[in-house]
Design an enzyme around this catalytic site. Structure first.
Site, mmCIF file in Angstrom:
data_model
loop_
_atom_site.group_PDB
_atom_site.id
_atom_site.type_symbol
_atom_site.label_atom_id
_atom_site.label_comp_id
_atom_site.label_asym_id
_atom_site.label_seq_id
_atom_site.Cartn_x
_atom_site.Cartn_y
_atom_site.Cartn_z
ATOM 1 N N ASP A 42 23.233 22.888 -25.426
ATOM 2 C CA ASP A 42 22.883 24.297 -25.215
ATOM 3 C C ASP A 42 23.689 24.870 -24.048
ATOM 4 O O ASP A 42 23.592 24.401 -22.920
ATOM 5 C CB ASP A 42 21.385 24.412 -24.879
ATOM 6 C CG ASP A 42 20.973 25.859 -24.668
ATOM 7 O OD1 ASP A 42 20.744 26.553 -25.675
ATOM 8 O OD2 ASP A 42 20.898 26.302 -23.500
ATOM 9 N N TYR A 47 26.473 31.011 -18.432
ATOM 10 C CA TYR A 47 26.511 29.776 -17.627
ATOM 11 C C TYR A 47 27.916 29.488 -17.083
ATOM 12 O O TYR A 47 28.080 28.609 -16.227
ATOM 13 C CB TYR A 47 26.022 28.561 -18.435
ATOM 14 C CG TYR A 47 24.624 28.657 -18.972
ATOM 15 C CD1 TYR A 47 23.750 29.661 -18.561
ATOM 16 C CD2 TYR A 47 24.149 27.749 -19.914
ATOM 17 C CE1 TYR A 47 22.467 29.753 -19.086
ATOM 18 C CE2 TYR A 47 22.859 27.832 -20.426
ATOM 19 C CZ TYR A 47 22.031 28.842 -20.009
ATOM 20 O OH TYR A 47 20.762 28.929 -20.530
ATOM 21 N N LYS A 72 25.013 31.605 -26.190
ATOM 22 C CA LYS A 72 24.220 32.839 -26.167
ATOM 23 C C LYS A 72 25.064 33.989 -25.628
ATOM 24 O O LYS A 72 25.890 33.782 -24.728
ATOM 25 C CB LYS A 72 22.989 32.684 -25.242
ATOM 26 C CG LYS A 72 22.271 31.359 -25.384
ATOM 27 C CD LYS A 72 21.053 31.259 -24.491
ATOM 28 C CE LYS A 72 20.541 29.824 -24.420
ATOM 29 N NZ LYS A 72 21.268 28.950 -23.492
ATOM 30 N N HIS A 105 20.624 36.397 -25.672
ATOM 31 C CA HIS A 105 20.074 35.641 -24.528
ATOM 32 C C HIS A 105 18.750 36.214 -24.000
ATOM 33 O O HIS A 105 17.813 35.480 -23.705
ATOM 34 C CB HIS A 105 21.122 35.597 -23.407
ATOM 35 C CG HIS A 105 20.951 34.462 -22.461
ATOM 36 N ND1 HIS A 105 22.014 33.822 -21.853
ATOM 37 C CD2 HIS A 105 19.845 33.850 -21.988
ATOM 38 C CE1 HIS A 105 21.548 32.867 -21.074
ATOM 39 N NE2 HIS A 105 20.240 32.865 -21.129
HETATM 40 N N1 LIG Z 1 17.384 31.095 -22.778
HETATM 41 C C1 LIG Z 1 17.139 31.213 -21.489
HETATM 42 O O1 LIG Z 1 16.905 32.303 -20.950
HETATM 43 C C2 LIG Z 1 17.115 29.971 -20.639
HETATM 44 C C3 LIG Z 1 16.544 30.001 -19.361
HETATM 45 C C4 LIG Z 1 16.520 28.823 -18.619
HETATM 46 C C5 LIG Z 1 17.070 27.665 -19.153
HETATM 47 N N2 LIG Z 1 17.660 27.658 -20.393
HETATM 48 C C6 LIG Z 1 18.269 26.430 -20.985
HETATM 49 O O2 LIG Z 1 17.299 25.392 -20.954
HETATM 50 C C7 LIG Z 1 17.829 24.275 -20.242
HETATM 51 C C8 LIG Z 1 16.708 23.516 -19.563
HETATM 52 O O3 LIG Z 1 16.019 24.313 -18.628
HETATM 53 P P1 LIG Z 1 16.219 24.162 -17.045
HETATM 54 O O4 LIG Z 1 17.539 23.556 -16.794
HETATM 55 O O5 LIG Z 1 15.949 25.473 -16.444
HETATM 56 O O6 LIG Z 1 15.004 23.207 -16.621
HETATM 57 P P2 LIG Z 1 14.529 21.717 -17.003
HETATM 58 O O7 LIG Z 1 15.425 21.094 -18.004
HETATM 59 O O8 LIG Z 1 13.069 21.785 -17.279
HETATM 60 O O9 LIG Z 1 14.668 20.949 -15.602
HETATM 61 C C9 LIG Z 1 15.901 20.649 -15.022
HETATM 62 C C10 LIG Z 1 15.619 20.062 -13.640
HETATM 63 O O10 LIG Z 1 14.843 18.869 -13.772
HETATM 64 C C11 LIG Z 1 15.488 17.771 -13.150
HETATM 65 N N3 LIG Z 1 15.289 16.611 -14.045
HETATM 66 C C12 LIG Z 1 15.940 16.335 -15.206
HETATM 67 N N4 LIG Z 1 15.460 15.232 -15.779
HETATM 68 C C13 LIG Z 1 14.476 14.759 -14.952
HETATM 69 C C14 LIG Z 1 13.610 13.634 -15.006
HETATM 70 N N5 LIG Z 1 13.659 12.770 -16.014
HETATM 71 N N6 LIG Z 1 12.731 13.465 -13.991
HETATM 72 C C15 LIG Z 1 12.655 14.345 -12.970
HETATM 73 N N7 LIG Z 1 13.463 15.428 -12.855
HETATM 74 C C16 LIG Z 1 14.363 15.639 -13.858
HETATM 75 C C17 LIG Z 1 16.931 18.159 -13.020
HETATM 76 O O11 LIG Z 1 17.477 17.635 -11.824
HETATM 77 P P3 LIG Z 1 18.709 16.587 -11.835
HETATM 78 O O12 LIG Z 1 19.921 17.348 -12.252
HETATM 79 O O13 LIG Z 1 18.732 16.143 -10.413
HETATM 80 O O14 LIG Z 1 18.323 15.505 -12.792
HETATM 81 C C18 LIG Z 1 16.858 19.690 -12.887
HETATM 82 O O15 LIG Z 1 16.651 20.074 -11.554
HETATM 83 C C19 LIG Z 1 18.846 24.926 -19.296
HETATM 84 O O16 LIG Z 1 19.722 24.004 -18.725
HETATM 85 C C20 LIG Z 1 19.482 25.920 -20.215
HETATM 86 O O17 LIG Z 1 20.409 25.283 -21.082
HETATM 87 C C21 LIG Z 1 17.662 28.792 -21.146
#
Ligand SMILES: NC(=O)c1ccc[n+]([C@@H]2O[C@H](COP(=O)([O-])OP(=O)(O)OC[C@H]3O[C@@H](n4cnc5c(N)ncnc54)[C@H](OP(=O)(O)O)[C@@H]3O)[C@@H](O)[C@H]2O)c1
Length: 274
Positions: A42, A47, A72, A105
């Protein structure tokens, strides 16, 4: 890899989120994730890492057609001509002839949704995207979008983890055959601080983050956790070899609360693209 079928699309249940991953780190994590078995990546125009995502994809050596690539379009590019240009630019940066799924998005109330959807359908017809969908759409917007779109919308990508209740949007997606894709599926890392998730994971030999992800995929919700650490790529993918009981699912389901939302523009003022 397990998939969710939605309006003609087969979306792998586990994907890699790449928000905030940049440069070499991004390319390396994408390459490794695909080597480890991730089949869904994704990214987004916003980004600023589509080039690196494409590099990682090619470096993995896995055939292009085996990986589901999602990007997106940012709302400032929702005017029809801009949307076509943005979609072309994304494919050029990724160095792909087409993406598997192209999403709007965020909603943009300044541009008529009918015009944007018409342009999005044209992008699909032009062969730049195999499937189209939306992100951060409310129930009302899903109803409007599905009514207006001449092509099927295959998903709504929304914030979803154990601490937020999205049952209304999930219901609207189900009614229209759309998949739900969960962003922030481990609550930006906060899942690991939950005593309940940690306790439930213990007898399964799983971490709180893995329980958070399992809770979602067990309901056929697609998850796209992000990590910048190689060891966590393996941890976040090891969610298909255990099952949460009905009671465990109910206990996790009860963790949702009113202040659980993480990505909330209502808290940070009007979005910058207007
Ligand atoms: N459509 C939208 O508007 C939108 C908005 C937000 C996000 N997104 C997409 O969704 C994806 C995921 O959301 P997100 O990145 O915001 O949050 P997330 O995946 O819920 O959390 C990422 C965070 O969790 C940590 N992490 C990862 N695996 C872990 C584990 N096993 N144990 C503990 N901590 C862990 C990572 O740190 P480390 O790097 O230190 O592991 C990072 O700080 C994004 O990357 C993006 O592609 C889309």
């Amino acid at each position: 890899m397990q998939v969710v079928e939605a309006n003609g699309a087969r979306i792998p249940l586990l994907g890699l989120g790449t928000w905030d991953l940049r440069g070499r780190t991004c390319a390396r994590i994408v390459e490794q994730a695909i080597r480890l078995g991730y089949r869904h990546i994704d990214t987004a125009e916003m980004y600023d890492n589509e080039r690196e995502v494409g590099e990682g994809l090619r470096a993995s050596g896995v055939p292009r057609n085996e990986v589901f690539v999602v990007t997106k379009v940012w709302p400032s590019h929702f005017a029809p001509r801009e949307l076509m240009r943005a979609a072309k630019e994304s494919t050029l940066k990724l160095r792909l002839s087409e993406v598997d799924l192209l999403l709007l998005h965020w909603p943009n109330p300044r541009i008529p949704l009918a015009d944007t959807l018409d342009a999005l359908c044209k992008v699909k017809e032009a062969g730049l995207a195999r499937h189209i969908g939306v992100s951060n759409f409310t129930v009302a917007l899903i109803e409007e979008a599905t009514r207006l779109s001449s092509e099927p919308l295959v998903c709504d990508q929304i914030e979803l983890h154990p601490f937020i209740d999205q049952s209304k949007v999930r219901g609207a997606c189900a009614a229209h055959g759309m998949a739900v894709v969960a962003y922030c599926p481990i609550a930006r890392g906060n899942a690991k601080n939950s005593g309940v998730l940690a306790r439930i994971g213990e007898p399964h030999g799983k971490s709180a983050a893995q329980v958070s992800l399992r809770f979602l995929v067990q309901q056929q919700i697609v998850v796209i956790p992000r990590t910048s650490k190689l060891e966590r790529l393996t941890e976040n993918a090891a969610i298909f070899d255990f099952e949460l009981s009905r009671d465990e699912m109910a206990e996790i389901g009860a963790l949702a609360h009113g202040a659980g939302r993480i990505v909330d523009y209502a808290l940070s003022g009007p979005p910058q693209w207007y």
